[in-house]
Scaffold this motif. Sequence first.
Motif, mmCIF file in Angstrom:
data_model
loop_
_atom_site.group_PDB
_atom_site.id
_atom_site.type_symbol
_atom_site.label_atom_id
_atom_site.label_comp_id
_atom_site.label_asym_id
_atom_site.label_seq_id
_atom_site.Cartn_x
_atom_site.Cartn_y
_atom_site.Cartn_z
ATOM 1 N N MET A 293 0.847 -1.202 0.000
ATOM 2 C CA MET A 293 0.000 0.000 0.000
ATOM 3 C C MET A 293 0.881 1.250 0.000
ATOM 4 O O MET A 293 2.071 1.170 0.328
ATOM 5 C CB MET A 293 -0.953 -0.002 1.185
ATOM 6 N N ALA A 294 0.267 2.376 -0.355
ATOM 7 C CA ALA A 294 1.038 3.615 -0.464
ATOM 8 C C ALA A 294 0.200 4.784 0.059
ATOM 9 O O ALA A 294 -1.013 4.825 -0.137
ATOM 10 C CB ALA A 294 1.413 3.867 -1.919
ATOM 11 N N PRO A 295 0.868 5.750 0.726
ATOM 12 C CA PRO A 295 0.134 6.874 1.308
ATOM 13 C C PRO A 295 -0.131 7.999 0.294
ATOM 14 O O PRO A 295 0.786 8.427 -0.411
ATOM 15 C CB PRO A 295 1.075 7.365 2.404
ATOM 16 N N TYR A 296 -1.362 8.439 0.242
ATOM 17 C CA TYR A 296 -1.744 9.588 -0.601
ATOM 18 C C TYR A 296 -2.395 10.645 0.275
ATOM 19 O O TYR A 296 -3.121 10.318 1.213
ATOM 20 C CB TYR A 296 -2.725 9.158 -1.704
ATOM 21 N N ARG A 297 -2.109 11.907 -0.032
ATOM 22 C CA ARG A 297 -2.687 13.015 0.723
ATOM 23 C C ARG A 297 -3.865 13.578 -0.068
ATOM 24 O O ARG A 297 -3.789 13.716 -1.285
ATOM 25 C CB ARG A 297 -1.601 14.078 0.928
ATOM 26 N N SER A 298 -4.952 13.873 0.633
ATOM 27 C CA SER A 298 -6.121 14.463 -0.016
ATOM 28 C C SER A 298 -6.492 15.746 0.720
ATOM 29 O O SER A 298 -6.129 15.924 1.887
ATOM 30 C CB SER A 298 -7.287 13.461 0.024
ATOM 31 N N TYR A 299 -7.204 16.639 0.043
ATOM 32 C CA TYR A 299 -7.504 17.973 0.581
ATOM 33 C C TYR A 299 -9.010 18.203 0.593
ATOM 34 O O TYR A 299 -9.710 17.766 -0.331
ATOM 35 C CB TYR A 299 -6.824 19.048 -0.280
ATOM 36 N N ALA A 300 -9.500 18.879 1.628
ATOM 37 C CA ALA A 300 -10.947 19.144 1.699
ATOM 38 C C ALA A 300 -11.190 20.561 2.205
ATOM 39 O O ALA A 300 -10.385 21.100 2.978
ATOM 40 C CB ALA A 300 -11.609 18.134 2.630
ATOM 41 N N MET A 301 -12.288 21.134 1.740
ATOM 42 C CA MET A 301 -12.676 22.474 2.167
ATOM 43 C C MET A 301 -14.163 22.475 2.473
ATOM 44 O O MET A 301 -14.933 21.759 1.825
ATOM 45 C CB MET A 301 -12.450 23.497 1.040
ATOM 46 N N ALA A 302 -14.572 23.297 3.455
ATOM 47 C CA ALA A 302 -16.007 23.467 3.727
ATOM 48 C C ALA A 302 -16.368 24.917 3.452
ATOM 49 O O ALA A 302 -15.578 25.829 3.739
ATOM 50 C CB ALA A 302 -16.314 23.102 5.164
ATOM 51 N N PHE A 303 -17.537 25.083 2.874
ATOM 52 C CA PHE A 303 -18.057 26.421 2.561
ATOM 53 C C PHE A 303 -19.484 26.505 3.092
ATOM 54 O O PHE A 303 -20.203 25.501 3.109
ATOM 55 C CB PHE A 303 -18.136 26.642 1.039
ATOM 56 N N GLU A 304 -19.907 27.721 3.440
ATOM 57 C CA GLU A 304 -21.324 27.885 3.759
ATOM 58 C C GLU A 304 -22.113 27.780 2.466
ATOM 59 O O GLU A 304 -21.618 28.119 1.383
ATOM 60 C CB GLU A 304 -21.559 29.260 4.389
ATOM 61 N N ILE A 305 -23.342 27.305 2.595
ATOM 62 C CA ILE A 305 -24.226 27.264 1.419
ATOM 63 C C ILE A 305 -25.646 27.487 1.911
ATOM 64 O O ILE A 305 -26.025 27.009 2.984
ATOM 65 C CB ILE A 305 -24.082 25.928 0.648
ATOM 66 N N ARG A 306 -26.409 28.246 1.139
ATOM 67 C CA ARG A 306 -27.788 28.510 1.572
ATOM 68 C C ARG A 306 -28.624 27.251 1.403
ATOM 69 O O ARG A 306 -28.322 26.414 0.530
ATOM 70 C CB ARG A 306 -28.383 29.690 0.804
ATOM 71 N N ALA A 307 -29.661 27.149 2.257
ATOM 72 C CA ALA A 307 -30.542 25.979 2.193
ATOM 73 C C ALA A 307 -31.091 25.855 0.773
ATOM 74 O O ALA A 307 -31.485 26.855 0.155
ATOM 75 C CB ALA A 307 -31.665 26.127 3.192
ATOM 76 N N GLY A 308 -31.072 24.670 0.224
ATOM 77 C CA GLY A 308 -31.598 24.444 -1.124
ATOM 78 C C GLY A 308 -30.616 24.790 -2.226
ATOM 79 O O GLY A 308 -30.925 24.670 -3.414
ATOM 80 N N GLY A 309 -29.394 25.214 -1.858
ATOM 81 C CA GLY A 309 -28.392 25.611 -2.848
ATOM 82 C C GLY A 309 -27.870 24.452 -3.682
ATOM 83 O O GLY A 309 -27.331 24.640 -4.780
ATOM 84 N N LEU A 310 -28.023 23.241 -3.169
ATOM 85 C CA LEU A 310 -27.574 22.028 -3.879
ATOM 86 C C LEU A 310 -28.347 20.856 -3.281
ATOM 87 O O LEU A 310 -28.462 20.768 -2.061
ATOM 88 C CB LEU A 310 -26.064 21.843 -3.636
#
Length: 510
Positions: free
Chosen positions: A249-266
Amino acid sequence: MTFDFDRRSKSLWMDVAVAPEASPLSGDRSCDTVIIGAGIAGISTAYELATQGQKVIVIDRGRIAGGITARTTAHLAPLCDDLTSEMIKLRGDDISRAFYESHAAAIDRIEEIQKKHGIACDFRRLDGFLFQALDTDPKIIDEEFDAVCKIGAPVHRIVGVAFEHCDAQHALKYPQQATFHPLKYLRGLAEEIVGRQGQFYAGTAVSEIAENEDGTVTVKSDGGLVTARAAVVATNSPISNLFTLHTKMAPYRSYAMAFEIRAGGLPDALYCDTLDPYHYVRLQPGDQQKNYVIVGGGDHKSGEADDAGLRFGALDAWARNLIPALGEETHRWSGQVLETIDYAAFIGRNPGNDNIYVHTGDSGPGITHGVVGSLLNSALILGKKARWTDVYEPGRKTPMAAGNFLKENLTAVKNFAEYLAPGELKSFDELKPGTGAIIRQGVSKCAAYRDKSGELLVRSAACTHIGCHLNWNSFETCWDCPCHGSQFAVDGTALNAPAVASLDLMEDKH
Ligand SMILES: Cc1cc2nc3c(=O)[nH]c(=O)nc-3n(C[C@H](O)[C@H](O)[C@H](O)COP(=O)(O)OP(=O)(O)OC[C@H]3O[C@@H](n4cnc5c(N)ncnc54)[C@H](O)[C@@H]3O)c2cc1C
Ligand code: FES
């Protein structure tokens, strides 16, 4: 100086404390099963055993549930994220079907547990979408549709997903996937474990796990010894063997971000595109009527890039192009996944042992893998019939994955050549406050960091697992090992397994 674990990136989940009362172990203990590592794998395993009458002890070197599980995005999707079509090529239809069934069973188990104990963890069933990335060929969607049909998983072929510019994109819709707040869920599990006399010890580093002649197991930690009938090594990357599993196995780095979103935006769903590395998107209800959208991607092999700012910038641009309702950014974080050469985790008896069990190789679906591991390892420990052993057997060989094996192990070969290269800076004087760099001192390489007040910390640049050359990670303010994923704080403390020991102190001759 002691490294503050919270100085690394902060995810949307980290405000929730799991077993906050856990203190360091002090003195010797005994129990039925000792579990090393308190992430989704370790805590889920402890829960399965405690609810079946076992006395369990869970030990973690950091906070409880403060490892990679606190950095997840928690899509609960039962299919291979490297694509079912790819998994079939390596492992055939039957194993790929069993893989799917085991992850679907893991999601069912999470649903059942949170319902049974009334754990408020935002668990919900929802659709998942795999969609054709912009300006790419839809062929991959057709191939994946055929593969998923072949293993009998529910799937619909559709055109269009709810993103901007994506009305004509080809896609697969998977009904009945799920998501949740991982730390709220684990907080609930930990309460159930403690309610059954289970014990959690935080801030306790385990250095050795040994099987005794009478079949018992002794776990040595910096707080004392724990003797048990069985041990489960759930440290994300195993500390129970030096080579066997790490070469697969091998290590991979992943990135994440959180944003505000209005209700019903997605619409509330799980989304992934077909790029490699792929983007992944989900929603999370917040408190005080705030909603968040979490966007992830930008993966690279650990230690082979130090450009988190660029990766977050690209994620932000990608998300703003596709999601017009995207609001302000609230969090950004990164974490590591261990990609196995044949896409499935290693779960079961540690190679060469009878009563030491291992869980590792989380790959993309590491949350569901963690729960699969809890079902499989708890069944083995309790002498019950364990399902899916042929999918996850740690000692398995996958001849069709020989290409992946060679590719991933080339990293270690290339890495050792770095010891011959010059340092990144010529002298310690060039090191600016708040930065780290590799500096040569004679025949040795140093991992040097200057803190914001100007104090210099100089440690060996050789990883204490098996000696690979470390690289600086400026986003998380620590040292990364590209070979098998260890991380070290600037004071040399091991943060991420498989390393256990701290980096050697170096004399700074500046
Ligand atoms: C950005 C990102 C997004 C992800 N998204 C998803 C997703 O959408 N869906 C999904 O299913 N998976 C996802 N994953 C993967 C998943 O989150 C992980 O695979 C999973 O959380 C790993 O759980 P774990 O229990 O194996 O490890 P961890 O949570 O890391 O737990 C291991 C614990 O062992 C402890 N430990 C290590 N060494 C020692 C020692 N010597 N002594 C004592 N304790 C020790 C550590 O401190 C740690 O707390 C994602 C991962 C990342 C990074
Ligand atoms: S993690 Fe194996 S050598 Fe560093």
